[in-house]
Design a protein around this motif. Structure first.
Motif, PDB file in Angstrom:
ATOM      1  N   ASP A  59      -9.291  12.908   5.128  1.00  0.00           N
ATOM      2  CA  ASP A  59      -9.966  12.703   6.410  1.00  0.00           C
ATOM      3  C   ASP A  59     -10.876  11.485   6.334  1.00  0.00           C
ATOM      4  OD1 ASP A  59     -11.010  13.613   9.132  1.00  0.00           O
ATOM      5  OD2 ASP A  59     -12.846  13.668   7.932  1.00  0.00           O
ATOM      6  N   LEU A  60     -11.694  11.380   5.276  1.00  0.00           N
ATOM      7  CA  LEU A  60     -12.577  10.224   5.147  1.00  0.00           C
ATOM      8  C   LEU A  60     -11.771   8.957   4.880  1.00  0.00           C
ATOM      9  CD1 LEU A  60     -15.398   9.026   5.026  1.00  0.00           C
ATOM     10  CD2 LEU A  60     -15.506   9.681   2.600  1.00  0.00           C
ATOM     11  N   TYR A  61     -10.754   9.055   4.053  1.00  0.00           N
ATOM     12  CA  TYR A  61      -9.886   7.910   3.759  1.00  0.00           C
ATOM     13  C   TYR A  61      -9.286   7.348   5.043  1.00  0.00           C
ATOM     14  CZ  TYR A  61      -5.900   5.466   1.519  1.00  0.00           C
ATOM     15  OH  TYR A  61      -4.968   4.540   1.108  1.00  0.00           O
ATOM     16  N   ARG A  62      -8.814   8.213   5.911  1.00  0.00           N
ATOM     17  CA  ARG A  62      -8.253   7.772   7.187  1.00  0.00           C
ATOM     18  C   ARG A  62      -9.316   7.102   8.051  1.00  0.00           C
ATOM     19  NH1 ARG A  62      -3.315   9.555   9.080  1.00  0.00           N
ATOM     20  NH2 ARG A  62      -2.265  11.176   7.861  1.00  0.00           N
ATOM     21  N   ARG A  63     -10.472   7.736   8.181  1.00  0.00           N
ATOM     22  CA  ARG A  63     -11.502   7.186   9.066  1.00  0.00           C
ATOM     23  C   ARG A  63     -11.989   5.827   8.591  1.00  0.00           C
ATOM     24  NH1 ARG A  63     -16.208   9.688   9.543  1.00  0.00           N
ATOM     25  NH2 ARG A  63     -16.030  11.081   7.745  1.00  0.00           N
ATOM     26  N   VAL A  64     -12.039   5.640   7.287  1.00  0.00           N
ATOM     27  CA  VAL A  64     -12.468   4.356   6.740  1.00  0.00           C
ATOM     28  C   VAL A  64     -11.351   3.321   6.803  1.00  0.00           C
ATOM     29  CG1 VAL A  64     -13.138   3.171   4.606  1.00  0.00           C
ATOM     30  CG2 VAL A  64     -14.226   5.342   5.221  1.00  0.00           C
ATOM     31  N   GLY A  65     -10.133   3.712   6.439  1.00  0.00           N
ATOM     32  CA  GLY A  65      -9.121   2.727   6.142  1.00  0.00           C
ATOM     33  C   GLY A  65      -7.957   2.559   7.081  1.00  0.00           C
ATOM     34  N   GLU A  66      -7.797   3.437   8.071  1.00  0.00           N
ATOM     35  CA  GLU A  66      -6.564   3.352   8.852  1.00  0.00           C
ATOM     36  C   GLU A  66      -6.459   2.058   9.667  1.00  0.00           C
ATOM     37  OE1 GLU A  66      -6.220   6.769  11.294  1.00  0.00           O
ATOM     38  OE2 GLU A  66      -7.900   6.273  12.601  1.00  0.00           O
ATOM     39  N   ASP A  67      -7.589   1.505  10.094  1.00  0.00           N
ATOM     40  CA  ASP A  67      -7.519   0.229  10.823  1.00  0.00           C
ATOM     41  C   ASP A  67      -7.158  -0.942   9.915  1.00  0.00           C
ATOM     42  OD1 ASP A  67      -7.943   1.117  13.382  1.00  0.00           O
ATOM     43  OD2 ASP A  67     -10.117   0.869  13.310  1.00  0.00           O
ATOM     44  N   TRP A  68      -7.208  -0.727   8.602  1.00  0.00           N
ATOM     45  CA  TRP A  68      -6.859  -1.773   7.632  1.00  0.00           C
ATOM     46  C   TRP A  68      -5.547  -1.430   6.929  1.00  0.00           C
ATOM     47  CZ3 TRP A  68     -10.005  -5.001   9.549  1.00  0.00           C
ATOM     48  CH2 TRP A  68     -11.295  -4.618   9.919  1.00  0.00           C
ATOM     49  N   LEU A  69      -4.829  -0.467   7.496  1.00  0.00           N
ATOM     50  CA  LEU A  69      -3.517  -0.050   6.993  1.00  0.00           C
ATOM     51  C   LEU A  69      -3.571   0.546   5.592  1.00  0.00           C
ATOM     52  CD1 LEU A  69      -1.087  -2.813   8.353  1.00  0.00           C
ATOM     53  CD2 LEU A  69      -1.580  -0.552   9.302  1.00  0.00           C
ATOM     54  N   TRP A  70      -4.664   1.235   5.261  1.00  0.00           N
ATOM     55  CA  TRP A  70      -4.687   2.014   4.032  1.00  0.00           C
ATOM     56  C   TRP A  70      -3.711   3.174   4.211  1.00  0.00           C
ATOM     57  CZ3 TRP A  70     -10.381   3.070   2.085  1.00  0.00           C
ATOM     58  CH2 TRP A  70     -11.039   1.851   1.888  1.00  0.00           C
ATOM     59  N   VAL A  71      -2.724   3.256   3.369  1.00  0.00           N
ATOM     60  CA  VAL A  71      -1.706   4.289   3.544  1.00  0.00           C
ATOM     61  C   VAL A  71      -1.375   5.032   2.254  1.00  0.00           C
ATOM     62  CG1 VAL A  71       0.267   2.755   3.144  1.00  0.00           C
ATOM     63  CG2 VAL A  71       0.553   4.738   4.618  1.00  0.00           C
ATOM     64  N   SER A  72      -1.696   4.462   1.093  1.00  0.00           N
ATOM     65  CA  SER A  72      -1.201   5.019  -0.171  1.00  0.00           C
ATOM     66  C   SER A  72      -1.626   6.460  -0.389  1.00  0.00           C
ATOM     67  CB  SER A  72      -1.665   4.157  -1.349  1.00  0.00           C
ATOM     68  OG  SER A  72      -3.080   4.116  -1.426  1.00  0.00           O
ATOM     69  N   ARG A  73      -2.861   6.793  -0.083  1.00  0.00           N
ATOM     70  CA  ARG A  73      -3.342   8.141  -0.335  1.00  0.00           C
ATOM     71  C   ARG A  73      -2.943   9.109   0.781  1.00  0.00           C
ATOM     72  NH1 ARG A  73      -7.431   7.714  -4.334  1.00  0.00           N
ATOM     73  NH2 ARG A  73      -6.475   6.396  -5.931  1.00  0.00           N
ATOM     74  N   ILE A  74      -2.487   8.579   1.905  1.00  0.00           N
ATOM     75  CA  ILE A  74      -2.012   9.442   2.990  1.00  0.00           C
ATOM     76  C   ILE A  74      -0.633   9.998   2.649  1.00  0.00           C
ATOM     77  CG2 ILE A  74      -1.291   9.477   5.413  1.00  0.00           C
ATOM     78  CD1 ILE A  74      -3.462   7.363   5.936  1.00  0.00           C
ATOM     79  N   VAL A  75       0.226   9.157   2.088  1.00  0.00           N
ATOM     80  CA  VAL A  75       1.600   9.576   1.824  1.00  0.00           C
ATOM     81  C   VAL A  75       1.780  10.133   0.419  1.00  0.00           C
ATOM     82  CG1 VAL A  75       2.478   7.891   3.472  1.00  0.00           C
ATOM     83  CG2 VAL A  75       2.308   7.258   1.057  1.00  0.00           C
ATOM     84  N   MET A  76       0.786  10.028  -0.418  1.00  0.00           N
ATOM     85  CA  MET A  76       0.873  10.531  -1.785  1.00  0.00           C
ATOM     86  C   MET A  76       1.008  12.055  -1.778  1.00  0.00           C
ATOM     87  SD  MET A  76      -1.929   9.898  -4.831  1.00  0.00           S
ATOM     88  CE  MET A  76      -1.571   8.137  -4.890  1.00  0.00           C
ATOM     89  N   PRO A  77       1.878  12.637  -2.603  1.00  0.00           N
ATOM     90  CA  PRO A  77       1.981  14.099  -2.684  1.00  0.00           C
ATOM     91  C   PRO A  77       0.629  14.743  -3.012  1.00  0.00           C
ATOM     92  CG  PRO A  77       3.809  13.066  -3.844  1.00  0.00           C
ATOM     93  CD  PRO A  77       2.859  11.955  -3.477  1.00  0.00           C
ATOM     94  N   ASP A  78       0.381  15.898  -2.426  1.00  0.00           N
ATOM     95  CA  ASP A  78      -0.908  16.568  -2.605  1.00  0.00           C
ATOM     96  C   ASP A  78      -1.274  16.746  -4.070  1.00  0.00           C
ATOM     97  OD1 ASP A  78      -1.051  16.703   0.122  1.00  0.00           O
ATOM     98  OD2 ASP A  78      -0.882  18.894   0.263  1.00  0.00           O
ATOM     99  N   ALA A  79      -0.324  17.186  -4.882  1.00  0.00           N
ATOM    100  CA  ALA A  79      -0.615  17.460  -6.293  1.00  0.00           C
ATOM    101  C   ALA A  79      -1.020  16.187  -7.026  1.00  0.00           C
ATOM    102  CB  ALA A  79       0.595  18.102  -6.963  1.00  0.00           C
ATOM    103  N   GLU A  80      -0.361  15.069  -6.700  1.00  0.00           N
ATOM    104  CA  GLU A  80      -0.698  13.797  -7.343  1.00  0.00           C
ATOM    105  C   GLU A  80      -2.090  13.333  -6.930  1.00  0.00           C
ATOM    106  OE1 GLU A  80       1.067   9.221  -7.631  1.00  0.00           O
ATOM    107  OE2 GLU A  80       2.303  10.833  -6.793  1.00  0.00           O
ATOM    108  N   LEU A  81      -2.403  13.461  -5.644  1.00  0.00           N
ATOM    109  CA  LEU A  81      -3.732  13.075  -5.174  1.00  0.00           C
ATOM    110  C   LEU A  81      -4.796  13.982  -5.776  1.00  0.00           C
ATOM    111  CD1 LEU A  81      -5.604  11.383  -3.468  1.00  0.00           C
ATOM    112  CD2 LEU A  81      -5.025  12.806  -1.487  1.00  0.00           C
ATOM    113  N   GLN A  82      -4.537  15.266  -5.818  1.00  0.00           N
ATOM    114  CA  GLN A  82      -5.488  16.208  -6.410  1.00  0.00           C
ATOM    115  C   GLN A  82      -5.796  15.838  -7.859  1.00  0.00           C
ATOM    116  OE1 GLN A  82      -7.083  18.691  -4.902  1.00  0.00           O
ATOM    117  NE2 GLN A  82      -8.102  19.507  -6.720  1.00  0.00           N
TER     118      GLN A  82
END
Length: 205
Positions: A59-82
């Motif tokens: 949620d914070l990653y999106r609010r900070v980065g979506e206007d700058w096309l931050w996408v890596s942590r959005i599409v990363m599998p949950d287990a990998e991000l965790q």
């Protein structure tokens, strides 16, 4: 960041429709810089975020980065991000006004003797009031509190236009350019088509 060729040819290189070409600047420092003054009292502070959930982090990653096309942590599998956000060699900090999370700072100490700023940014409503300086001073303090000899970061032409100059004012020196080619995440549903209007969408024909 993956590379397929050691160098690009001189002159123009066409980029296929539906892809993005991102110019990346890598910066580094080898000693702690002189402290830069903080802005007048803003009520903002930086706190360690010890155990973020995947959903809260995204949620914070999106609010900070979506206007700058931050996408890596959005599409990363949950287990990998965790696994990343709970790694003891990853430090996640947030900028807060005591009620809301307004900025994200992620420091990566997984390379011995080094620290990378993996992610650094504030939500749109916090831009321009000194929030970035508060976070950067905290980043420098936390990074150089460890036994490191190199502190580095990369920024790109999709980031805020003031980002590169801000990093240089903060003590980082550019040392390399890279070009990243990737799929446009607005064309395959990973991100909304109306995000990042400063980066045009070029549809495949």
């Amino acid at each position: 960041m993956q590379t397929s060729n050691p160098t690009l040819p001189f002159g123009y290189s066409p980029v296929p429709a539906g892809k993005l070409a991102n110019m990346v600047t890598c910066l580094e420092m080898f000693e702690r810089p002189a402290a830069r003054p903080l802005p007048p009292e803003t009520g903002l502070r930086v706190e360690r975020w010890a155990e973020p959930s995947v959903s809260d982090y995204r949620d914070l990653y999106r609010r900070v980065g979506e206007d700058w096309l931050w996408v890596s942590r959005i599409v990363m599998p949950d287990a990998e991000l965790q696994a990343i956000i709970t790694d003891p060699l990853i430090e996640i900090h947030v900028l807060t006004d005591g009620k809301r999370r307004l900025g994200l700072l992620e420091l990566d100490f997984r390379e011995e003797g080094e620290c990378e700023i993996a992610f650094f940014g504030v939500v749109p409503e916090a831009i321009g009031n000194g929030a970035g300086r508060i976070m950067m001073n905290a980043a420098i303090d936390n990074a150089w509190s460890r036994p490191i000899s190199r502190f580095w970061v990369h920024t790109c032409n999709f980031d805020h236009p003031a980002a590169l100059a801000f990093y240089q004012r903060s003590g980082f020196t550019p040392y390399a350019f890279m070009v990243e080619i990737c799929d446009d995440p607005r064309l395959d549903g990973r991100m909304s088509r109306d995000l990042a209007p400063h980066v045009p969408i070029i549809e495949p024909r």
